[in-house]
Design an enzyme around this catalytic site. Structure first.
Site, short mmCIF file in Angstrom:
data_model
loop_
_atom_site.label_atom_id
_atom_site.label_comp_id
_atom_site.label_asym_id
_atom_site.label_seq_id
_atom_site.Cartn_x
_atom_site.Cartn_y
_atom_site.Cartn_z
N TYR A 11 0.83 -1.21 0.00
CA TYR A 11 0.00 0.00 0.00
C TYR A 11 0.87 1.28 0.00
O TYR A 11 0.82 2.08 -0.93
CB TYR A 11 -0.94 -0.06 1.21
CG TYR A 11 -1.65 1.22 1.54
CD1 TYR A 11 -2.37 1.90 0.55
CD2 TYR A 11 -1.61 1.75 2.82
CE1 TYR A 11 -3.02 3.08 0.85
CE2 TYR A 11 -2.27 2.93 3.12
CZ TYR A 11 -2.96 3.59 2.14
OH TYR A 11 -3.60 4.76 2.43
N TYR A 141 4.00 -5.45 17.73
CA TYR A 141 4.34 -4.82 16.45
C TYR A 141 5.22 -3.58 16.68
O TYR A 141 6.27 -3.43 16.05
CB TYR A 141 3.04 -4.45 15.71
CG TYR A 141 3.23 -3.42 14.62
CD1 TYR A 141 3.92 -3.75 13.46
CD2 TYR A 141 2.73 -2.12 14.76
CE1 TYR A 141 4.10 -2.80 12.46
CE2 TYR A 141 2.90 -1.18 13.76
CZ TYR A 141 3.59 -1.52 12.61
OH TYR A 141 3.79 -0.58 11.63
N PHE A 169 2.34 8.14 11.17
CA PHE A 169 1.10 8.01 11.93
C PHE A 169 0.11 7.24 11.03
O PHE A 169 0.54 6.39 10.27
CB PHE A 169 0.68 9.37 12.51
CG PHE A 169 1.50 9.63 13.77
CD1 PHE A 169 2.88 9.81 13.68
CD2 PHE A 169 0.93 9.56 15.03
CE1 PHE A 169 3.66 9.93 14.84
CE2 PHE A 169 1.70 9.67 16.18
CZ PHE A 169 3.07 9.86 16.08
N1 LIG Z 1 -0.21 1.57 6.93
C1 LIG Z 1 0.08 2.30 8.02
O1 LIG Z 1 -0.78 3.04 8.55
C2 LIG Z 1 1.47 2.27 8.60
C3 LIG Z 1 1.75 3.09 9.72
C4 LIG Z 1 3.03 3.06 10.26
C5 LIG Z 1 4.01 2.26 9.68
N2 LIG Z 1 3.70 1.48 8.64
C6 LIG Z 1 4.78 0.63 8.06
O2 LIG Z 1 4.91 0.89 6.69
C7 LIG Z 1 5.32 -0.27 5.99
C8 LIG Z 1 4.41 -0.52 4.79
O3 LIG Z 1 3.08 -0.66 5.25
P1 LIG Z 1 1.86 -0.86 4.25
O4 LIG Z 1 0.69 -0.22 4.89
O5 LIG Z 1 2.24 -0.45 2.88
O6 LIG Z 1 1.70 -2.45 4.34
P2 LIG Z 1 1.43 -3.52 3.17
O7 LIG Z 1 1.14 -4.80 3.86
O8 LIG Z 1 0.46 -3.00 2.18
O9 LIG Z 1 2.85 -3.61 2.44
C9 LIG Z 1 3.90 -4.44 2.86
C10 LIG Z 1 4.53 -5.05 1.61
O10 LIG Z 1 5.66 -5.83 2.01
C11 LIG Z 1 5.61 -7.10 1.39
N3 LIG Z 1 6.29 -8.02 2.30
C12 LIG Z 1 5.89 -8.42 3.54
N4 LIG Z 1 6.83 -9.22 4.08
C13 LIG Z 1 7.84 -9.32 3.17
C14 LIG Z 1 9.09 -9.99 3.16
N5 LIG Z 1 9.51 -10.73 4.18
N6 LIG Z 1 9.88 -9.85 2.06
C15 LIG Z 1 9.49 -9.10 1.01
N7 LIG Z 1 8.32 -8.44 0.97
C16 LIG Z 1 7.49 -8.56 2.05
C17 LIG Z 1 4.13 -7.39 1.18
O11 LIG Z 1 3.91 -8.28 0.11
C18 LIG Z 1 3.58 -6.00 0.87
O12 LIG Z 1 3.65 -5.71 -0.52
C19 LIG Z 1 5.35 -1.40 7.03
O13 LIG Z 1 6.68 -1.55 7.45
C20 LIG Z 1 4.49 -0.86 8.15
O14 LIG Z 1 4.87 -1.39 9.39
C21 LIG Z 1 2.47 1.46 8.07
#
Ligand SMILES: NC(=O)c1ccc[n+]([C@@H]2O[C@H](COP(=O)([O-])OP(=O)(O)OC[C@H]3O[C@@H](n4cnc5c(N)ncnc54)[C@H](O)[C@@H]3O)[C@@H](O)[C@H]2O)c1
Length: 325
Positions: A11, A141, A169
């Site tokens: 995402y 987490y 955030f």
């Molecule tokens: N969405 C939020 O509100 C938010 C807030 C704070 C931090 N984050 C951090 O931002 C990052 C991205 O979040 P997101 O919302 O895009 O999540 P998401 O799940 O949409 O994206 C994560 C991506 O990583 C890939 N992935 C997962 N494990 C993997 C691995 N071992 N090797 C290779 N690829 C792998 C998945 O296929 C996916 O495409 C994460 O690290 C999350 O902790 C997100």
């Protein structure tokens, strides 16, 4: 610059990759597609199917490729699930990140941007939270992200790595130019749940408590548009190249919206009914979480441009209105 992006089909990652390509960077996405979406992959980027849990594959993808920087987004992110399945989270978020840090060091790459989170702070001791707020994660987490931040500090000292940790955030919205159309599967967050309710995928939104000390009794959170998050990654890379120093910053707006404000605004924007039901509070949910972005503003010259509730919800409705999952 030549940039390696883990989780670049996810995402937030897909938005970051579009922004990087727009800015003229050469991007390689490294994603195992466990949650990534094919349709969100920017065609201008190279794609490598791979996991951070596979050390050999990581070495192959990174060695002798002359990457200038790595942006590390790949991780699991559901706070509630992390309390039930710590093994799942320790493996992917901790082991995967350490594999990557080691592979990055072995490949001689010096610049690293890390997706950290508001969850490192835990329950707010004061508002708006700033980067000096105590680190006290309330879920596993959040702890996995603290662990990686701590190791970034050590690897900086021991291996000469320079890093920026971006503490996002609540990420929200979709590309304002409409280029990213693959929705998140089984979202856990309020705004996608509201959208799924507006288009009939769900019957109602559950509102966890309406007796909080906020304007209307429902929880207030700091939402940040994914395009604003993506822009911060470009600025973080610039910072690393120009300053060769480490930085930890919040990406937030300092302005919060309540659950009912979000539901009411979504009704207005979608023209649909959005039924909701007030249910009991969830354990450990604070009244309000809002954070200062003064540090990111001062050091990176970053501020949110698209993070007002209307723009966030409009950009979401744009892709949810077709009613498909
Ligand atoms: N969405 C939020 O509100 C938010 C807030 C704070 C931090 N984050 C951090 O931002 C990052 C991205 O979040 P997101 O919302 O895009 O999540 P998401 O799940 O949409 O994206 C994560 C991506 O990583 C890939 N992935 C997962 N494990 C993997 C691995 N071992 N090797 C290779 N690829 C792998 C998945 O296929 C996916 O495409 C994460 O690290 C999350 O902790 C997100």
């Amino acid at each position: 610059m030549k940039i390696f992006v883990t989780g670049g089909a996810g995402y937030i990652g897909s938005h970051v990759v579009f922004e990087l390509c727009d800015a003229g960077h050469k991007v390689t996405i490294y994603d195992d597609m466990s949650l990534g979406r094919d349709e969100n992959i920017d065609k201008r980027a190279e794609f490598v199917l791979g996991s951070t849990l596979d050390k050999q594959q990581l070495a192959k993808a990174l060695n002798n490729k002359n990457f200038d920087a790595v942006i590390h987004l790949a991780a699991w992110k559901a706070a509630g699930e992390s309390m039930e399945k710590p093994k799942k989270y320790s493996e992917n978020n901790i082991v995967g990140s350490m594999n990557l840090l080691n592979a990055v060091s072995d490949a001689g790459i010096k610049n690293f941007v890390f997706s950290s989170t508001a969850a490192v702070y835990g329950f707010p001791e004061y508002l708006p939270m700033d980067e000096k707020h105590p680190i006290n994660p309330a879920n596993y987490y959040g702890y996995t992200k603290v662990f990686v931040e701590e190791n970034l500090k050590w690897y900086s000292q021991l291996k000469g790595l320079n890093y920026v940790a971006l503490r996002y955030f609540n990420a929200a919205g979709y590309d304002v130019k409409g280029r990213i159309t693959g929705k998140e599967n089984n979202p856990n967050n309020l705004l996608p749940i509201i959208m799924e309710t507006a288009c009939g995928i769900r019957d109602k939104v559950q509102v966890y408590g309406n007796d909080y000390d906020t304007i209307d009794g429902t929880g207030v959170r700091d939402y940040i548009h994914v395009n604003d998050l993506a822009a911060a990654h470009i600025l973080a890379l610039k910072y690393l190249v120009e300053n060769k120093k480490n930085l930890i910053v919040n990406l937030s707006t300092e302005k919060g919206y309540s659950v009912l404000e979000a539901i009411n605004k979504a009704k207005e924007i979608t023209g649909r009914e959005i039924p909701y039901q007030i249910v009991g509070r969830r354990d450990g949910d604070p009244d309000t979480v809002v954070a200062s972005f003064a540090k990111a503003n001062k050091i990176l010259n970053w501020e949110a441009k698209y993070s007002d509730l209307e723009t966030i919800l409009e950009s979401m409705w744009n892709i949810y209105k077709d009613g498909n999952r």
